[in-house]
Each structure stands twice: as structure tokens, then as C-alpha cells.
Enzyme design. Structure first.
Site, PDB file in Angstrom:
ATOM      1  N   CYS A 155       0.839  -1.198   0.000  1.00 15.44           N
ATOM      2  CA  CYS A 155       0.000   0.000   0.000  1.00 15.44           C
ATOM      3  C   CYS A 155       0.878   1.254   0.000  1.00 15.44           C
ATOM      4  CB  CYS A 155      -0.875  -0.009   1.247  1.00 15.44           C
ATOM      5  SG  CYS A 155       0.122  -0.047   2.743  1.00 15.44           S
TER       6      CYS A 155
ATOM      7  N   HIS B 297       6.772  -6.901   6.673  1.00 16.87           N
ATOM      8  CA  HIS B 297       7.175  -8.273   6.989  1.00 16.87           C
ATOM      9  C   HIS B 297       7.725  -8.923   5.727  1.00 16.87           C
ATOM     10  CE1 HIS B 297       5.456  -7.900  10.910  1.00 16.87           C
ATOM     11  NE2 HIS B 297       4.323  -7.503  10.373  1.00 16.87           N
TER      12      HIS B 297
ATOM     13  N   HIS C  44       3.071   1.477  10.893  1.00 15.82           N
ATOM     14  CA  HIS C  44       1.994   0.984  11.777  1.00 15.82           C
ATOM     15  C   HIS C  44       1.704   1.918  12.940  1.00 15.82           C
ATOM     16  CE1 HIS C  44       4.335  -2.373  10.020  1.00 15.82           C
ATOM     17  NE2 HIS C  44       3.152  -2.748   9.641  1.00 15.82           N
TER      18      HIS C  44
ATOM     19  N   CYS D 283       1.741   5.902   8.856  1.00 14.35           N
ATOM     20  CA  CYS D 283       0.831   6.164   7.736  1.00 14.35           C
ATOM     21  C   CYS D 283      -0.241   7.172   8.165  1.00 14.35           C
ATOM     22  CB  CYS D 283       0.167   4.848   7.324  1.00 14.35           C
ATOM     23  SG  CYS D 283      -1.134   5.084   6.103  1.00 14.35           S
TER      24      CYS D 283
ATOM     25  N   HIS E 183      -1.178  -6.947  18.273  1.00 17.44           N
ATOM     26  CA  HIS E 183      -0.720  -6.558  16.940  1.00 17.44           C
ATOM     27  C   HIS E 183      -0.052  -5.189  17.040  1.00 17.44           C
ATOM     28  CE1 HIS E 183      -0.994  -4.849  12.894  1.00 17.44           C
ATOM     29  NE2 HIS E 183      -0.919  -6.098  12.473  1.00 17.44           N
TER      30      HIS E 183
ATOM     31  N   GLU F 258       0.041  -2.485  15.287  1.00 19.07           N
ATOM     32  CA  GLU F 258      -0.767  -1.273  15.103  1.00 19.07           C
ATOM     33  C   GLU F 258      -1.688  -1.058  16.311  1.00 19.07           C
ATOM     34  OE1 GLU F 258      -2.941  -0.790  11.311  1.00 19.07           O
ATOM     35  OE2 GLU F 258      -4.473   0.191  12.510  1.00 19.07           O
TER      36      GLU F 258
ATOM     37  N   THR G 288      -6.777  -0.924  10.893  1.00 16.13           N
ATOM     38  CA  THR G 288      -6.986  -0.463   9.504  1.00 16.13           C
ATOM     39  C   THR G 288      -7.051  -1.587   8.475  1.00 16.13           C
ATOM     40  OG1 THR G 288      -4.599  -0.213   9.282  1.00 16.13           O
ATOM     41  CG2 THR G 288      -5.846   1.760   9.897  1.00 16.13           C
TER      42      THR G 288
ATOM     43  N   CYS H 233      -8.851   1.007   6.196  1.00 16.32           N
ATOM     44  CA  CYS H 233      -8.330   2.003   5.241  1.00 16.32           C
ATOM     45  C   CYS H 233      -8.742   1.683   3.806  1.00 16.32           C
ATOM     46  CB  CYS H 233      -6.818   2.116   5.361  1.00 16.32           C
ATOM     47  SG  CYS H 233      -5.919   0.717   4.694  1.00 16.32           S
TER      48      CYS H 233
HETATM   49  S1  SF4 Z   1      -3.356   2.157   7.085  1.00 16.24           S
HETATM   50 FE1  SF4 Z   1      -3.709   1.154   5.131  1.00 16.24          FE
HETATM   51  S2  SF4 Z   1      -2.530   2.404   3.689  1.00 16.24           S
HETATM   52 FE2  SF4 Z   1      -1.773   2.867   5.738  1.00 16.24          FE
HETATM   53  S3  SF4 Z   1      -0.044   1.486   6.092  1.00 16.24           S
HETATM   54 FE3  SF4 Z   1      -1.854   0.508   6.928  1.00 16.24          FE
HETATM   55  S4  SF4 Z   1      -2.598  -0.791   5.258  1.00 16.24           S
HETATM   56 FE4  SF4 Z   1      -1.231   0.703   4.368  1.00 16.24          FE
END
Ligand code: SF4
Length: 300
Positions: free
Chosen positions: A24, A51, A84, A106, A134, A136, A172, A202
Site C-alpha cells: 500500500c 514483513h 503501523h 501512515c 498486533h 498497530e 486499519t 483504510c
Molecule cells: S493504514 Fe492502510 S494504507 Fe496505511 S499502512 Fe496501513 S494498510 Fe497501508
């Protein structure tokens, strides 16, 4: 038709690429920024940019080292937060220890942080849909330790919330249909509560989910490109199987076996979000070459 002729015809195939796949924009931008910084000064990446072995190797070649966001010690002055994201408290702790914190989070992860914060400020008990631990989610919940992290219907059944306001977001990269199902289950579990859901899946994730559905309708087998340790690539291959396709998870063209294509006419190509374009290009080239060789062999 002779058996030999049938075998030749059976080996012809067309390669169809998913409309959206691979890395992405968020991870690509983070890697580009990290490579630029690593080229100028020694850095420690707090976690994994993606990864994927190819990405790690490129960074290591520039002398970058990989560390952990919770360690709070690094052998370099500059530390990099990955796409993340991270909790503000972690950013602050690194800065207080004298490190220069370079952030490649991001923008869509920032948006998820903002959504969670807004729900909490508005008095909602926060719930995040995703497996606890995780990377994120650690970033999302790090500043809000009271956040409930759930993933399954069993988690919903076991959830205890002593509040009549529940605010939900998701990680996301969750499957949107799964997220909506969990929100519905929460509405049933807490019928009197004011439940507010902010959709934080996302756009690139949504585009890839729709593209996979469309691809699996068209093809018989799917080649899914991505690192062997990439969870999102393994999950992608599993989704293809659930959608009725045979799926092969490969890291590179060398792993592809010609026997997979016997009797197959349409081959799908997709890749995990951590897979670099160069890895996908190598596999695509090999598939097109196999297809060309088979077509020529059919003509001869
Ligand atoms: S939020 Fe979506 S666009 Fe942003 S790094 Fe994660 S997967 Fe990629």
C-alpha cells in the site's frame, strides 16, 4: 484428440492481475523515507517496516539495525517508527532518552488514532476490533490502556462493559465484513447502549478486498506473492481458498512449479501488502514466460 495434444492444450493459461494488490502507499512511503534517512545516518527501525526479507535486507545493507519499540535502548541516535504507528507515550519516552524519533506512521493510521481519541473525549468506552498485541493495535491502545480489544464473537460474548456509551473502531487492515458483523453482535449484546462505530478500515485495504473477490470469480488458481513470514499474505491465500480457488503462496518465481498449471486456463496474480513491487514483477515475468512457452509448445 490424442492424450499428448490434450496435455499441451491443458497447459495454456492466461495471467489476470487483481485490480488492487501488493504494497500500500502507506508502507511504500514509510520504506522510501526510512531508506533515505538510513542512507544519511545510522538508524534503528523500531519493529519491521514490512514483513518482508527484501525490505529488511535493503535497510541492513545501509547499516540500519532493527530494534523493539518497548526496549528504549538503541545503538543509534536516530530511531524510526514504522507505518503501523506508535503510542504518543512511546514517542515521548524515546525522545526523553535523547533519541531523535523519526516518524513514518501512515496518515490513515493517524486517522484511526484520531477516531479513537475523539470517541474517548466524547465519553464512549473504547473498543478496537483486532487481535490484542498486533503492532498497530499496541500503538492505538498504548495511550488508552482501558481500551477493550476484541476480535471474535466469543470475545463479544465475554465482554463486560459498565457504560451505556460504546465507541468502536477497527484496526486499519481488518476485513470490513468481519468488522460490521462484530459491530452488529455488540449492538445485540448491549441493546440499551449508545453504540458509535467509526469505520477506520483504510481505503487500500477495502480496494484489495473487493479486487480479490472479483479476481477469484474469474480464475481457477491464484498465485499470492509475499514473504513466508508475512501474515497478511498467508491470510490472502487463505481467503482465495475460501472463495473457491486453489492458492499458492510464493516468495519468488523460483518456487513456482509448472505442474500447478496443468488443466488451468486462468491464473490470478495478487500479493500481500508487505510485498515489494520488485518481487511481484519477478513472479509476473516468470508466469508470462511460462504461459508463452506453453502457448508455443501448443502451436508446435
Ligand atoms: S493504514 Fe492502510 S494504507 Fe496505511 S499502512 Fe496501513 S494498510 Fe497501508
Amino acid at each position: 484428440m490424442s492424450g499428448m495434444m490434450r496435455d499441451k492444450t491443458d497447459r495454456k493459461f492466461e495471467v489476470i492481475e487483481a485490480d488492487h494488490y501488493g504494497m500500500c502507499f502507506g508502507v511504500k512511503a514509510a520504506i522510501a523515507k526510512a531508506l533515505q534517512i538510513a542512507d544519511r545516518s545510522p538508524v534503528t527501525v523500531l519493529g519491521e517496516l514490512a514483513h518482508n526479507g527484501t525490505v529488511k535486507q535493503s535497510m541492513s545493507k545501509l547499516g540500519a539495525v532493527h530494534g523493539n519499540i518497548t526496549d528504549l535502548t538503541a545503538s543509534t541516535k536516530h530511531v524510526i517508527i514504522t507505518a503501523h504507528g506508535a503510542a504518543d507515550k512511546d514517542r515521548k519516552r524515546w525522545a526523553e532518552r535523547g533519541y531523535r524519533v523519526l516518524d513514518t506512521t501512515c496518515p490513515l493510521v493517524h486517522k484511526a488514532h484520531d477516531a479513537l481519541r475523539n470517541l474517548i473525549v466524547a465519553g464512549y468506552t473504547p473498543v478496537v476490533i483486532r487481535k490484542a498485541g498486533h503492532v498497530e493495535v499496541r500503538g492505538l491502545t498504548g495511550d488508552f490502556p482501558d481500551t477493550k480489544v476484541i476480535l471474535t464473537l466469543d470475545d463479544v460474548a465475554a465482554l463486560n462493559i459498565d457504560s451505556n456509551k460504546i465507541g468502536i473502531i477497527s484496526q486499519t487492515t481488518q476485513q470490513l465484513t468481519h468488522v460490521v458483523g462484530i459491530v452488529k453482535a455488540l449492538e445485540i449484546r448491549f441493546p440499551k447502549a449508545d453504540i458509535k462505530f467509526t469505520d477506520t478500515v483504510c481505503r487500500p485495504t477495502k480496494d484489495r478486498q473487493v479486487a480479490l473477490l472479483k479476481l477469484c470469480v474469474k480464475v481457477e488458481i491464484v498465485i499470492v506473492v509475499g514473504g513466508s513470514n508475512s501474515n497478511n499474505t498467508a491470510q490472502l491465500a487463505e481467503k482465495c481458498r475460501k472463495l473457491g480457488c486453489i492458492a499458492y503462496h510464493v516468495q519468488s518465481a523460483e518456487e513456482i512449479q509448472q505442474s500447478w498449471f496443468t488443466g488451468v486456463h486462468k491464473v490470478g496474480l495478487t500479493a500481500g501488502t508487505s510485498t515489494p513491487d520488485s518481487d511481484i514483477a519477478g513472479v509476473k515475468k516468470h508466469l508470462l514466460e511460462l504461459s508463452r512457452i506453453n502457448a508455443e509448445s501448443n502451436r508446435s
